[in-house]
Scaffold this motif. Structure first.
Motif, PDB file in Angstrom:
ATOM      1  N   LEU A   1      -1.362   7.966   8.563  1.00 34.65           N
ATOM      2  CA  LEU A   1      -2.455   8.096   7.602  1.00 34.65           C
ATOM      3  C   LEU A   1      -3.331   6.839   7.611  1.00 34.65           C
ATOM      4  O   LEU A   1      -4.557   6.916   7.649  1.00 34.65           O
ATOM      5  N   VAL A   2      -2.671   5.671   7.615  1.00 34.84           N
ATOM      6  CA  VAL A   2      -3.394   4.398   7.617  1.00 34.84           C
ATOM      7  C   VAL A   2      -4.275   4.293   8.859  1.00 34.84           C
ATOM      8  O   VAL A   2      -5.433   3.889   8.789  1.00 34.84           O
TER       9      VAL A   2
ATOM     10  N   ALA B   1     -18.962   4.352   3.136  1.00 31.71           N
ATOM     11  CA  ALA B   1     -18.237   5.458   3.772  1.00 31.71           C
ATOM     12  C   ALA B   1     -17.435   6.254   2.740  1.00 31.71           C
ATOM     13  O   ALA B   1     -17.139   7.425   2.945  1.00 31.71           O
TER      14      ALA B   1
ATOM     15  N   VAL C   1      -7.369   6.457   8.470  1.00 33.82           N
ATOM     16  CA  VAL C   1      -8.315   5.877   7.519  1.00 33.82           C
ATOM     17  C   VAL C   1      -9.000   4.657   8.139  1.00 33.82           C
ATOM     18  O   VAL C   1     -10.213   4.480   8.031  1.00 33.82           O
TER      19      VAL C   1
ATOM     20  N   PHE D   1       3.131   7.549   6.769  1.00 34.04           N
ATOM     21  CA  PHE D   1       2.207   6.622   6.128  1.00 34.04           C
ATOM     22  C   PHE D   1       1.363   5.880   7.173  1.00 34.04           C
ATOM     23  O   PHE D   1       0.148   5.776   7.047  1.00 34.04           O
TER      24      PHE D   1
ATOM     25  N   LYS E   1     -11.608   5.660  10.559  1.00 36.81           N
ATOM     26  CA  LYS E   1     -12.772   6.185   9.844  1.00 36.81           C
ATOM     27  C   LYS E   1     -13.637   5.029   9.329  1.00 36.81           C
ATOM     28  O   LYS E   1     -14.861   5.101   9.320  1.00 36.81           O
ATOM     29  N   LEU E   2     -12.981   3.957   8.885  1.00 36.12           N
ATOM     30  CA  LEU E   2     -13.711   2.820   8.317  1.00 36.12           C
ATOM     31  C   LEU E   2     -14.029   1.748   9.359  1.00 36.12           C
ATOM     32  O   LEU E   2     -14.547   0.692   9.025  1.00 36.12           O
TER      33      LEU E   2
ATOM     34  N   LEU F   1       0.766   4.064  -2.831  1.00 30.52           N
ATOM     35  CA  LEU F   1       0.437   5.454  -2.510  1.00 30.52           C
ATOM     36  C   LEU F   1       1.569   6.389  -2.927  1.00 30.52           C
ATOM     37  O   LEU F   1       1.335   7.445  -3.528  1.00 30.52           O
TER      38      LEU F   1
ATOM     39  N   LEU G   1       0.822  -1.211   0.000  1.00 35.84           N
ATOM     40  CA  LEU G   1       0.000   0.000   0.000  1.00 35.84           C
ATOM     41  C   LEU G   1       0.856   1.261   0.000  1.00 35.84           C
ATOM     42  O   LEU G   1       0.545   2.226  -0.687  1.00 35.84           O
TER      43      LEU G   1
ATOM     44  N   ALA H   1      -9.457   3.523   0.298  1.00 33.17           N
ATOM     45  CA  ALA H   1      -9.543   4.749   1.089  1.00 33.17           C
ATOM     46  C   ALA H   1      -8.221   5.519   1.038  1.00 33.17           C
ATOM     47  O   ALA H   1      -8.200   6.744   1.103  1.00 33.17           O
ATOM     48  N   LEU H   2      -7.102   4.791   0.892  1.00 32.01           N
ATOM     49  CA  LEU H   2      -5.795   5.447   0.867  1.00 32.01           C
ATOM     50  C   LEU H   2      -5.531   6.112  -0.472  1.00 32.01           C
ATOM     51  O   LEU H   2      -5.018   7.219  -0.535  1.00 32.01           O
ATOM     52  N   LEU H   3      -5.894   5.416  -1.549  1.00 29.89           N
ATOM     53  CA  LEU H   3      -5.530   5.916  -2.875  1.00 29.89           C
ATOM     54  C   LEU H   3      -6.531   6.929  -3.413  1.00 29.89           C
ATOM     55  O   LEU H   3      -6.256   7.603  -4.400  1.00 29.89           O
TER      56      LEU H   3
END
Lengths: 174, 92
Positions: free
Chosen positions: A123-124, B32, A127, A120, A130-131, A103, A99, B2-4
């Motif tokens: 950020l992961v 989402a 995210v 990174f 959030k999910l 990215l 990933l 979600a990352l890209l």
């Protein structure tokens, strides 16, 4: 956003797509259903740019730009994402490594600075929260532990073989 | 995904082999990420996924062509009546 016009495609000499036309506007969710052998998977492979899938007629535009001549990684940068039925594991490549590489390839192509590993991971984490992905495995901890084991073994092997001639078999975690 | 932050996501039978809970996790993730500037094409065999990811438009693909386009109700109709009518149409 995505325009597929009169798409004809063949695989192994057999015509599978026979004039498929589809327009997807921004923000829309389209579902494609159909019996086995209708061409559903062929369509997704064509969009992703898989080898051996030959487009004989028609075009595919993403935001007005034809993507059929782009390599899969260029299509990804252009904004296309394909989630597979059965994701393929690349032995030895942890999900997080993959990933991060993906990215950063995107960021590089857009002229942005590449992210460092701590940036990174932050950020992961954001995210994932959030999910609602909370499992440690999903965050790559399990993979990271496996990698650490591998690196430790490699380091030990290097010490054991002062001449540096390490047999590949020594590197596999047992 | 979600990352890209892709503009268009193709989900190719992402629901196959998933149990009901896993299906919901995937669907929640997709929902989402829905936004006015991101589109999805969800390729699926089963209407079940579309209970969770409610599509704007449903297409029937048969013999290499889109043979019918409708709203979410089309998926329900397919679940009930199967593809027979569309396969016959395509062959005719």
């Amino acid at each position: 956003m995505l325009e597929i016009k009169n798409l004809h495609a063949r695989v192994g000499g057999r015509e599978i797509l026979k004039g498929l036309t589809l327009t997807v506007n921004p923000g829309e969710v389209h579902a494609i259903m159909g019996p086995n052998g209708a061409g559903k998977s062929t369509l997704s492979y064509i969009l992703a740019g898989k080898d051996d899938y030959e487009v004989t007629d028609g075009e595919v535009l993403l935001n007005g730009q034809s993507i059929l001549d782009l390599a899969p990684n260029e299509r990804s940068v252009a904004g296309l994402f394909l989630a597979f039925q059965y994701p393929i594991e690349i032995p030895g490549v942890a999900t997080m490594t993959f990933l991060k590489a993906a990215l950063n390839a995107h960021r590089k192509a857009k002229g942005d600075k590449e992210l460092t590993t701590p940036e990174f991971m932050k950020l992961v984490k954001g995210v994932a929260e959030k999910l609602n992905i909370t499992s440690e495995h999903h965050l790559g901890h399990a993979e990271a532990a496996g990698q650490r084991r591998l690196l430790r073994r490699r380091e030990e092997a290097r010490r054991d073989h002062a001449d540096g001639a390490v047999a590949a078999g020594d590197l596999h975690p047992r | 995904m979600a990352l890209l932050q892709p503009a268009i996501c193709i989900l190719d039978e992402t629901d196959s082999g998933l149990d009901i809970d896993a299906l919901k996790v995937v669907a929640d993730g997709v929902n989402a990420l829905r936004s006015p500037d991101r589109s999805f094409v969800v390729i699926t065999h089963y209407q079940r996924l579309l209970d969770h990811i409610v599509p704007d438009i449903v297409h029937v693909l048969s013999d290499g062509r889109i043979v019918r386009t409708g709203g979410p109700e089309l998926a329900l109709d397919l679940e009930k009546n199967g593809y027979a009518a569309y396969v016959a149409d395509a062959a005719a």
